[in-house]
Write a protein that holds these residues in place. Structure first.
Motif, PDB file in Angstrom:
ATOM      1  N   ASP A  96      -8.968 126.853 -16.438  1.00 19.83           N
ATOM      2  CA  ASP A  96      -8.367 125.643 -16.286  1.00 19.83           C
ATOM      3  C   ASP A  96      -7.717 125.102 -17.249  1.00 19.83           C
ATOM      4  N   MET A  97      -8.397 125.144 -18.411  1.00 15.67           N
ATOM      5  CA  MET A  97      -7.550 124.988 -19.650  1.00 15.67           C
ATOM      6  C   MET A  97      -6.414 125.826 -20.156  1.00 15.67           C
ATOM      7  N   ILE A  98      -6.548 127.024 -19.773  1.00 17.11           N
ATOM      8  CA  ILE A  98      -5.409 128.101 -19.934  1.00 17.11           C
ATOM      9  C   ILE A  98      -4.275 127.731 -18.986  1.00 17.11           C
ATOM     10  N   LYS A  99      -4.667 127.405 -17.795  1.00 13.65           N
ATOM     11  CA  LYS A  99      -3.826 127.025 -16.758  1.00 13.65           C
ATOM     12  C   LYS A  99      -2.874 125.820 -17.212  1.00 13.65           C
ATOM     13  N   ARG A 100      -3.783 124.962 -17.622  1.00 14.83           N
ATOM     14  CA  ARG A 100      -2.780 123.460 -18.336  1.00 14.83           C
ATOM     15  C   ARG A 100      -2.225 123.662 -19.640  1.00 14.83           C
ATOM     16  N   ARG A 101      -2.403 124.648 -20.266  1.00 15.52           N
ATOM     17  CA  ARG A 101      -1.926 125.015 -21.426  1.00 15.52           C
ATOM     18  C   ARG A 101      -2.474 124.302 -22.748  1.00 15.52           C
ATOM     19  N   LEU A 102      -3.675 124.021 -22.527  1.00 13.65           N
ATOM     20  CA  LEU A 102      -4.506 123.184 -23.538  1.00 13.65           C
ATOM     21  C   LEU A 102      -5.227 123.900 -24.420  1.00 13.65           C
ATOM     22  N   VAL A 103      -5.152 125.618 -24.282  1.00 18.87           N
ATOM     23  CA  VAL A 103      -5.787 126.503 -25.298  1.00 18.87           C
ATOM     24  C   VAL A 103      -4.483 127.588 -25.256  1.00 18.87           C
ATOM     25  N   ASP A 104      -4.575 128.283 -26.402  1.00 22.72           N
ATOM     26  CA  ASP A 104      -3.752 129.167 -26.643  1.00 22.72           C
ATOM     27  C   ASP A 104      -4.907 130.263 -27.342  1.00 22.72           C
ATOM     28  N   ILE A 105      -4.762 131.321 -26.340  1.00 18.65           N
ATOM     29  CA  ILE A 105      -5.871 132.348 -26.888  1.00 18.65           C
ATOM     30  C   ILE A 105      -5.062 133.766 -26.933  1.00 18.65           C
ATOM     31  N   SER A 106      -3.764 133.661 -27.049  1.00 22.07           N
ATOM     32  CA  SER A 106      -2.847 134.795 -27.389  1.00 22.07           C
ATOM     33  C   SER A 106      -3.045 135.558 -28.554  1.00 22.07           C
ATOM     34  N   LYS A 107      -3.706 135.091 -29.479  1.00 16.84           N
ATOM     35  CA  LYS A 107      -3.880 135.613 -30.845  1.00 16.84           C
ATOM     36  C   LYS A 107      -5.299 135.775 -30.972  1.00 16.84           C
ATOM     37  N   ILE A 108      -6.320 135.773 -30.140  1.00 17.77           N
ATOM     38  CA  ILE A 108      -7.485 136.039 -30.647  1.00 17.77           C
ATOM     39  C   ILE A 108      -7.822 137.673 -30.901  1.00 17.77           C
ATOM     40  N   GLN A 109      -8.602 137.863 -31.757  1.00 17.39           N
ATOM     41  CA  GLN A 109      -9.091 139.284 -32.142  1.00 17.39           C
ATOM     42  C   GLN A 109     -10.191 139.560 -31.968  1.00 17.39           C
ATOM     43  N   TYR A 110     -11.321 138.677 -31.453  1.00 17.86           N
ATOM     44  CA  TYR A 110     -12.759 139.042 -31.025  1.00 17.86           C
ATOM     45  C   TYR A 110     -12.977 138.297 -29.860  1.00 17.86           C
ATOM     46  N   ALA A 111     -13.277 138.951 -28.787  1.00 21.82           N
ATOM     47  CA  ALA A 111     -13.798 138.467 -27.395  1.00 21.82           C
ATOM     48  C   ALA A 111     -15.496 138.841 -27.401  1.00 21.82           C
ATOM     49  N   VAL A 112     -16.190 137.913 -27.142  1.00 25.65           N
ATOM     50  CA  VAL A 112     -17.427 138.178 -26.799  1.00 25.65           C
ATOM     51  C   VAL A 112     -17.903 137.966 -25.331  1.00 25.65           C
ATOM     52  N   LEU A 113     -18.217 138.709 -24.472  1.00 26.81           N
ATOM     53  CA  LEU A 113     -18.745 138.245 -23.256  1.00 26.81           C
ATOM     54  C   LEU A 113     -20.408 138.253 -23.346  1.00 26.81           C
ATOM     55  N   ASP A 114     -21.121 137.012 -23.318  1.00 25.16           N
ATOM     56  CA  ASP A 114     -22.307 136.840 -23.457  1.00 25.16           C
ATOM     57  C   ASP A 114     -23.126 136.682 -22.483  1.00 25.16           C
ATOM     58  N   GLU A 115     -24.199 137.277 -22.406  1.00 25.74           N
ATOM     59  CA  GLU A 115     -25.229 137.429 -20.867  1.00 25.74           C
ATOM     60  C   GLU A 115     -24.107 137.740 -19.887  1.00 25.74           C
ATOM     61  N   ALA A 116     -23.435 138.950 -20.078  1.00 25.61           N
ATOM     62  CA  ALA A 116     -22.453 139.547 -19.156  1.00 25.61           C
ATOM     63  C   ALA A 116     -23.041 139.881 -17.872  1.00 25.61           C
ATOM     64  N   ASP A 117     -24.229 140.328 -17.758  1.00 27.84           N
ATOM     65  CA  ASP A 117     -24.713 140.486 -16.441  1.00 27.84           C
ATOM     66  C   ASP A 117     -24.742 139.174 -15.632  1.00 27.84           C
ATOM     67  N   GLU A 118     -25.150 138.311 -16.132  1.00 27.94           N
ATOM     68  CA  GLU A 118     -25.519 136.937 -15.680  1.00 27.94           C
ATOM     69  C   GLU A 118     -24.187 136.193 -15.018  1.00 27.94           C
ATOM     70  N   MET A 119     -23.089 136.305 -16.095  1.00 21.40           N
ATOM     71  CA  MET A 119     -21.847 136.087 -15.805  1.00 21.40           C
ATOM     72  C   MET A 119     -21.214 136.817 -14.248  1.00 21.40           C
ATOM     73  N   LEU A 120     -21.497 137.925 -14.251  1.00 20.85           N
ATOM     74  CA  LEU A 120     -21.229 138.433 -13.051  1.00 20.85           C
ATOM     75  C   LEU A 120     -22.172 138.067 -11.966  1.00 20.85           C
TER      76      LEU A 120
END
Ligand code: ADP
Ligand code: MG
Length: 612
Positions: A135-159
């Motif tokens: 939602d926030m990306i769509k509204r351009r309220l965050v910019d994650i175009s420069k992130i270097q590290y992405a963590v998917l925590d509890e990935a099984d549960e997110m899926l």
């Protein structure tokens, strides 16, 4: 094992580690931190809940980002708002000596403007749930175009929760050359697919056996008729007055219903599931954390990863659809070196699932029986005695003592005690006196033959059942108690059976022929300076209930008086005092009528039910 220092963490982080009292890295930290610090790599880490995964990615992320810059460099995605907040708090603690660090939490159900402001302050790290993030990306309220590290925590549960598309969408806004660190408790195909799709030749670490359950958790199951499920749950709670538990149901509807019924019946219970508003969930979690709620009824998704210490019991009101989930459930207890019990209430048609779970957790279940009404009365009585024994005297009552004394002038101490206890005991007794046996006959398999001789072997008129006032508090488990009795009584191993150790007392059986010998031996028997009291109690294996063999207390003076420093949470008092609030978010509904004799009294005997 390495120290945190050996892992290559910087001074600011080591200071925070000392502040938090972490002494040595957990296994997943020991394995993951050096890999993540050393190079730029993707990582897949499999480790159970409660193994310290947050620090395993949190410390390396904090060390690697540039805190002097105000660009968002790290993004952590987690499945629920609770987890998101938990991780945010942990990250702030880890980074408390890193000056200038900003960590922003982004999740649904709270003001998006406030969150945008947090981000704007220059958050180097964002912890987010997928929905709100998108939602926030769509509204351009965050910019994650420069992130270097992405963590998917509890990935099984997110899926599991259907966030796959959101995650894909979010990651499409991040740079190609970032590192992705995926943390998960299990590795179903979906997770493997995500890893393949989004990750670049990831290194892999696995901690422990993939589905191994905690060593500190024992597993028990109770076979009942489906329609007695709820009554069985209440008995389990009543038989454990100090219970602090998570009760798992399969659906949101059942979760809500069970919690409502418990509340109506005077228990301090609350529900947590996806249909509640964020605010309601926050309230319930806060009450649970502060132990205002003793029984949290939850769906698997809502309870995932919730990190609450000292949970004594996990109760599987229903088994999960996917038996792998059982590991997560039972992992809620037995943490931080404590022991815990995971209980499963099953009906005959589900009992085969127990076998499959045993294979997955690589541990045996113990078949137990739902306590009888009279056993519960005993437990409650002793809990009350303990509570009174450890109660601090409130001297505000001093001015009234004269009048009170006058009233009881002619009463002996013995009489007074009996009257006093009757006030509370009678409630439970009246409630349970006509209660039936909830245990369903086990036609399928005979699991209890091995350990204690089993139901059948004790189901003869020849068994005597005893109460003994030592328990876990005195360092006993069933095996140790059996040895203790065997050695002291000079009986053979098989002569003592159905040993059932509770917190401060226990039960055991012998053949009737040994009864005199047992009672004789324990007359005035002292162990470590305190009297060990043994009494004959209801013989629940004796082919029928109703206290046929219920013995008299032979000696009132010795029972239970030596126990102190117990948590004070008497079921008749404080627990019910806590009812207020826990019902805030539960709409009132009419009670369904359960079958079984416990209907005669529709709720449990609590003073506060009258709310006077
Ligand atoms: P997971 O994400 O694997 O479920 P958490 O990261 O939530 O586990 O950690 C569980 C608990 O253990 C937290 O309360 C955390 O503060 C604590 N913890 C983490 N690492 C250590 C450590 N090395 N020593 C002591 N406690 C730790
Ligand atoms: Mg975690």
């Amino acid at each position: 094992m390495n120290t945190f220092h050996d892992l290559g963490l910087n001074e600011d982080l080591l200071k925070a580690i000392t502040d938090m009292g972490f002494e040595k890295p957990s296994e997943v930290q020991d394995k993951a931190i050096p890999i993540l610090l050393e190079g730029e790599t993707d990582l897949v880490a499999l480790a159970q809940t409660g193994t310290g995964k947050t620090a395993a990615f949190g410390f390396p992320m904090l060390q690697k980002i540039d805190i002097d810059s105000r660009t968002t460099q790290g993004l952590i995605l987690s499945p629920t708002r609770e987890l998101c907040l938990q991780i945010t708090n942990e990250m702030k603690l880890y980074g408390k000596h890193c000056r200038g660090l900003n960590v922003a939490a982004i999740y649904g159900g709270a003001s998006i403007t406030d969150q945008a402001r947090e981000v704007k302050r220059g958050a180097q790290v964002i912890v987010a749930t997928p929905g709100r993030m998108k939602d926030m990306i769509k509204r351009r309220l965050v910019d994650i175009s420069k992130i270097q590290y992405a963590v998917l925590d509890e990935a099984d549960e997110m899926l599991n929760m259907g966030f796959k598309e959101d995650i894909t969408e979010i990651l499409s806004h991040t740079p190609e050359d970032k590192n992705t660190w995926l943390f998960s408790a299990t590795m179903p195909k979906e997770v493997a697919r995500i890893a393949k799709k989004f990750m670049n030749d990831p290194q892999e670490i696995t901690v422990g056996h993939k589905n191994e359950s905690t060593k500190n958790v024992s597993h028990e199951y109770f076979l009942v008729n489906s329609r007695d499920r709820y009554q069985a749950l209440k008995r389990l709670a009543d038989a454990n007055p100090h219970i602090f538990s998570v009760i798992f149901c399969r659906t949101k509807r059942d979760t809500q219903k069970v919690a409502e019924n418990l509340i109506e019946d005077g228990y301090s219970a609350g529900a947590i599931h996806g249909d509640l508003s964020q605010n309601q969930r926050d309230i319930v979690m806060k009450q649970f954390r502060s132990k205002q709620i003793q029984m949290l009824v939850a769906t698997d998704v809502a309870a995932r990863g919730i990190d609450v210490d000292n949970i004594t019991h996990v109760i599987n009101y229903q088994l999960p659809d996917e038996i792998e989930t059982y590991t997560h459930r039972s992992g809620r207890t037995g943490r931080a070196g404590k022991t815990g019990v995971s209980m499963v209430i099953v009906s005959k048609s589900e009992v085969r699932k127990i076998k499959s779970i045993e294979r997955i957790i690589n541990k045996q279940f113990e078949k137990k029986e739902i306590p009888s009404g009279i056993e519960i009365c005993e437990v409650q009585l002793m809990a009350l005695a303990n509570k009174i024994h450890s109660t601090e005297i409130n001297h505000e009552i001093d001015p009234y003592l004269e009048n009170i004394n006058e009233l009881f002038e002619d009463a002996t101490k013995d009489e007074l005690i009996k009257k006093f206890f009757s006030v509370e005991f009678t409630r439970f007794f009246n409630y349970y006196k006509k209660s039936k046996d909830l245990n369903s006959a086990d036609t399928g398999r005979d699991r209890d033959g091995g350990r204690d001789g089993g139901r059948r072997s004790s189901s003869n008129d020849n068994a005597a059942r005893y109460f003994i006032n030592v328990g876990e508090k005195d360092g006993f488990d069933w095996m140790k108690l059996k040895d203790f009795l065997k050695d002291n009584l000079g009986l053979g191993r098989d002569a003592i059976f159905k040993v059932d150790v509770k917190e401060t007392f226990s039960f055991f059986n012998t053949e009737k022929e040994h009864q005199e010998k047992v009672l004789e031996f324990f007359t005035d028997f002292k162990e470590n300076g305190r009297f060990v009291n043994v009494e004959v109690t209801e013989n629940r294996g004796g082919g029928g209930r109703g206290g046929r063999d219920r013995g008299r207390r032979r000696d009132g003076k010795k029972g239970g008086g030596d126990r102190n420093n117990r948590r004070s949470s008497n079921p008749n008092g404080s627990r019910s005092d806590r009812r207020r609030g826990s019902g805030d978010d539960q709409g009132s509904r009419s009670r369904r009528s359960d079958s079984g004799s416990e209907n005669a009294v529709s709720s449990r005997p609590r003073r506060s039910r009258r709310r006077d």
